[in-house]
Enzyme design. Structure first.
Site, PDB file in Angstrom:
ATOM      1  N   ARG A 172      34.082  81.841  17.599  1.00  0.00           N
ATOM      2  CA  ARG A 172      33.504  81.906  18.953  1.00  0.00           C
ATOM      3  C   ARG A 172      33.137  83.343  19.350  1.00  0.00           C
ATOM      4  O   ARG A 172      33.290  83.741  20.507  1.00  0.00           O
ATOM      5  CB  ARG A 172      34.462  81.305  20.004  1.00  0.00           C
ATOM      6  CG  ARG A 172      34.865  79.880  19.734  1.00  0.00           C
ATOM      7  CD  ARG A 172      33.703  78.893  19.830  1.00  0.00           C
ATOM      8  NE  ARG A 172      34.123  77.594  19.338  1.00  0.00           N
ATOM      9  CZ  ARG A 172      33.925  77.176  18.080  1.00  0.00           C
ATOM     10  NH1 ARG A 172      33.259  77.927  17.204  1.00  0.00           N
ATOM     11  NH2 ARG A 172      34.346  76.001  17.701  1.00  0.00           N
ATOM     12  N   SER A 223      36.221  74.020  26.182  1.00  0.00           N
ATOM     13  CA  SER A 223      37.561  74.577  25.963  1.00  0.00           C
ATOM     14  C   SER A 223      37.734  75.847  26.782  1.00  0.00           C
ATOM     15  O   SER A 223      36.895  76.748  26.719  1.00  0.00           O
ATOM     16  CB  SER A 223      37.764  74.919  24.489  1.00  0.00           C
ATOM     17  OG  SER A 223      37.724  73.744  23.729  1.00  0.00           O
ATOM     18  N   GLU A 299      38.249  81.392  26.155  1.00  0.00           N
ATOM     19  CA  GLU A 299      36.994  81.118  25.443  1.00  0.00           C
ATOM     20  C   GLU A 299      35.847  81.127  26.457  1.00  0.00           C
ATOM     21  O   GLU A 299      34.763  81.619  26.175  1.00  0.00           O
ATOM     22  CB  GLU A 299      37.064  79.755  24.735  1.00  0.00           C
ATOM     23  CG  GLU A 299      35.765  79.428  24.014  1.00  0.00           C
ATOM     24  CD  GLU A 299      35.878  78.248  23.066  1.00  0.00           C
ATOM     25  OE1 GLU A 299      36.934  78.073  22.430  1.00  0.00           O
ATOM     26  OE2 GLU A 299      34.892  77.500  22.967  1.00  0.00           O
TER      27      GLU A 299
END
Ligand SMILES: Cc1cc2nc3c(=O)[nH]c(=O)nc-3n(C[C@H](O)[C@H](O)[C@H](O)COP(=O)(O)OP(=O)(O)OC[C@H]3O[C@@H](n4cnc5c(N)ncnc54)[C@H](O)[C@@H]3O)c2cc1C
EC number: 1.3.1.98
Length: 310
Positions: A172, A223, A299
């Site tokens: 990510r 998320s 995130e």
């Protein structure tokens, strides 16, 4: 400083003053941005950025807002949405060329329909190509970085092509940092009929699991926390499993709730404020740190918050 007249006189697309970011984020939370800019085309977008840089006006690019938490007091400066100006894409043989505003679900579906593999598992990610590259989005064993061959960016007023081997992609994350992503070229794999059937079955199964395990009928931003690196997480549990083990599913602050379906999702169950979401973030982080000794990292991307606020 920049005057509204100058802004409206320079940008050919739409400029909305004091636009609520609730309308432009998947979580439907957040205050208003000074200037919400929806450029008409790529030239208009580059012109807007040149103006903001010349006038020292802070700006950010956003895609679908599917990974954003915007502060209740909103964002100072400009947010530039890419879907109209950079939303095009084309496929030639096994090469997909897509603007940063092209929608991932659309191109994932399209390319798989042409028997091209490499992005078919990304169809459930509700973002744009630009957002996906900035976040190195991935799902079900595929990451966008594995198909990107080069990325077109705007850097100090110049358009440059950056080959994938000059970009460091991580979990990510992407080393392009705050660069403006204009588009990308992706090299896909021609699939045989048998491979298409097999990938199609895996894909249907993955999407079924996704819709069973994510609170998709509520506004959310995907998320909230990254899964911790294995070397920092002796439990081996995912962020969601740790939050669940702390008994936090269903915890509510104002209109924000830690999802009963997936503990790493915070849903907007009513009129949630960013402050409600932030309270849950702080509490989940604290409880996981106490129980597992693991510091969860966000995130989701924060907009309008002070640096190091979380
Ligand atoms: C229901 C749901 C499921 C999700 N599932 C997944 C999943 O399985 N896997 C996954 O990885 N993510 C998932 N996400 C998160 C999110 O969809 C991805 O991170 C997506 O790639 C973000 O794209 P976006 O266009 O919405 O970006 P935004 O949320 O608008 O922006 C995200 C970041 O990218 C930057 N950015 C956007 N466009 C550009 C550009 N052109 N140039 C430079 N920077 C840019 C923004 O400034 C911001 O920092 C999910 C989200 C939701 C709501």
């Amino acid at each position: 400083m920049i005057s509204t007249e100058e802004l409206l006189g320079t940008i050919r697309g739409e400029v909305l003053l004091g636009e609520s970011m609730k309308e432009h984020t998947a979580l439907k939370v957040g205050g208003s941005v000074d200037f919400f800019v929806d450029p008409l085309d790529r030239e208009d977008l580059c012109g807007a950025i040149a103006l903001f840089e010349a006038r020292n006006l802070p700006y950010e690019l956003i895609g679908r807002g599917s990974n954003l938490l915007v502060h209740d007091d909103g964002v100072r400066g400009a947010l530039i949405i890419t879907s109209r100006a950079l939303g095009g894409y084309s496929v030639r043989k096994n090469i997909l060329t897509a603007g940063a505003g092209a929608l991932l679900p659309v191109i994932a579906e399209k390319t798989f329909g042409l028997s091209l593999g490499g992005m078919e598992m990304l169809q459930g990610i509700p973002g744009t190509v630009g957002g996906a590259i900035a976040m190195n989005a991935g799902a079900h064993g595929q990451e966008i970085s594995s198909v990107v061959s080069r990325v077109e960016i705007l850097h100090e007023g110049r358009v440059c092509m950056v080959p994938a081997h000059d970009i460091t992609f991580g979990y990510r994350s992407c080393s392009l940092g705050r660069s403006v992503i204009l588009g990308a070229e992706m090299k896909l794999k021609k699939l045989s009929d048998a491979e298409c059937d097999k990938r199609g079955r895996l894909r249907r199964e993955a999407f079924r699991r996704r819709s069973d395990s994510q609170p998709l009928s509520w506004p959310n931003a995907g998320s909230v926390f990254r899964n911790p690196r294995p070397e920092e997480n002796p439990s081996g549990l995912s962020a969601g499993q740790m939050i669940d083990a702390c008994g936090l599913k269903g915890l509510q602050r104002g209109g924000a709730v830690i999802s009963e379906t997936h503990a790493n999702f915070i849903i907007n169950a009513g009129d949630a404020r960013a402050a409600d979401v932030m309270e849950l973030i702080v509490e989940a982080r604290e409880r996981v740190r106490t129980m597992f000794g693991v510091q969860l990292e966000l995130e989701i991307k924060l907009l309008g918050f002070a640096k190091n606020c979380c």
